[in-house]
Design an enzyme around this catalytic site. Sequence first.
Site, PDB file in Angstrom:
ATOM      1  N   ARG A  45     -24.452 -21.205  -9.795  1.00 42.71           N
ATOM      2  CA  ARG A  45     -23.509 -20.162  -9.352  1.00 42.71           C
ATOM      3  C   ARG A  45     -23.724 -18.889 -10.162  1.00 42.71           C
ATOM      4  NH1 ARG A  45     -19.955 -18.648  -5.488  1.00 42.71           N
ATOM      5  NH2 ARG A  45     -19.051 -20.697  -5.413  1.00 42.71           N
ATOM      6  N   ILE A  59     -16.175 -16.650 -16.150  1.00 39.90           N
ATOM      7  CA  ILE A  59     -15.486 -17.782 -15.527  1.00 39.90           C
ATOM      8  C   ILE A  59     -16.489 -18.574 -14.686  1.00 39.90           C
ATOM      9  CG2 ILE A  59     -13.499 -18.523 -14.177  1.00 39.90           C
ATOM     10  CD1 ILE A  59     -12.223 -15.789 -14.665  1.00 39.90           C
ATOM     11  N   PRO A  60     -17.374 -19.323 -15.346  1.00 40.69           N
ATOM     12  CA  PRO A  60     -18.314 -20.126 -14.567  1.00 40.69           C
ATOM     13  C   PRO A  60     -17.607 -21.243 -13.805  1.00 40.69           C
ATOM     14  CG  PRO A  60     -18.593 -20.539 -16.920  1.00 40.69           C
ATOM     15  CD  PRO A  60     -17.587 -19.444 -16.781  1.00 40.69           C
ATOM     16  N   HIS A  61     -18.076 -21.458 -12.586  1.00 43.92           N
ATOM     17  CA  HIS A  61     -17.536 -22.508 -11.727  1.00 43.92           C
ATOM     18  C   HIS A  61     -18.637 -22.925 -10.761  1.00 43.92           C
ATOM     19  CE1 HIS A  61     -16.766 -18.568  -9.971  1.00 43.92           C
ATOM     20  NE2 HIS A  61     -16.765 -19.125  -8.769  1.00 43.92           N
ATOM     21  N   GLY A  62     -18.448 -24.007 -10.078  1.00 37.92           N
ATOM     22  CA  GLY A  62     -19.488 -24.556  -9.212  1.00 37.92           C
ATOM     23  C   GLY A  62     -19.695 -23.766  -7.940  1.00 37.92           C
TER      24      GLY A  62
END
Length: 141
Positions: A45, A59-62
């Site tokens: 992502r 804000i890392p997220h999938g």
Amino acid sequence: MNITEDLIRLDQSFSDKNDAIKLAGQLLVDQGLVDEGYIEQMILRDDDVSTFMGNYIAIPHGTSDSKDMIKASGISIVQVPDGVEFSGNLVTVVFGIAGKDGEHLDLLSQIAILCSDIANVQKLADANSKEAILTLLQGGQ
């Protein structure tokens, strides 16, 4: 936000953003919130669209392909006092998020509201205890 001390790491240092994302993701894995494969989706992502959000936060997220890897919603917090570079920007607080059934938008909104005030980001980056971070995230000073 339902965050426990097990989802917080203080005073971390990283040579690159992928290591920071890996720790944020591993905290979610360790608490049973996501499958191990979710970490790689967080990196993908960020490679596709930077998860740097301004005000020294990321804000890392999938990816959308990782929805089935999320068991329950949660947020991890990784404090990086000396910062780590995300797409040419310095980041001192990394929030790893996983939102079950679309809850990621609500989680993103909550973090954005808190971190829109640079003073709050500074308090998160300077906190010397997990309790101080929890208090700030729960609306305290």
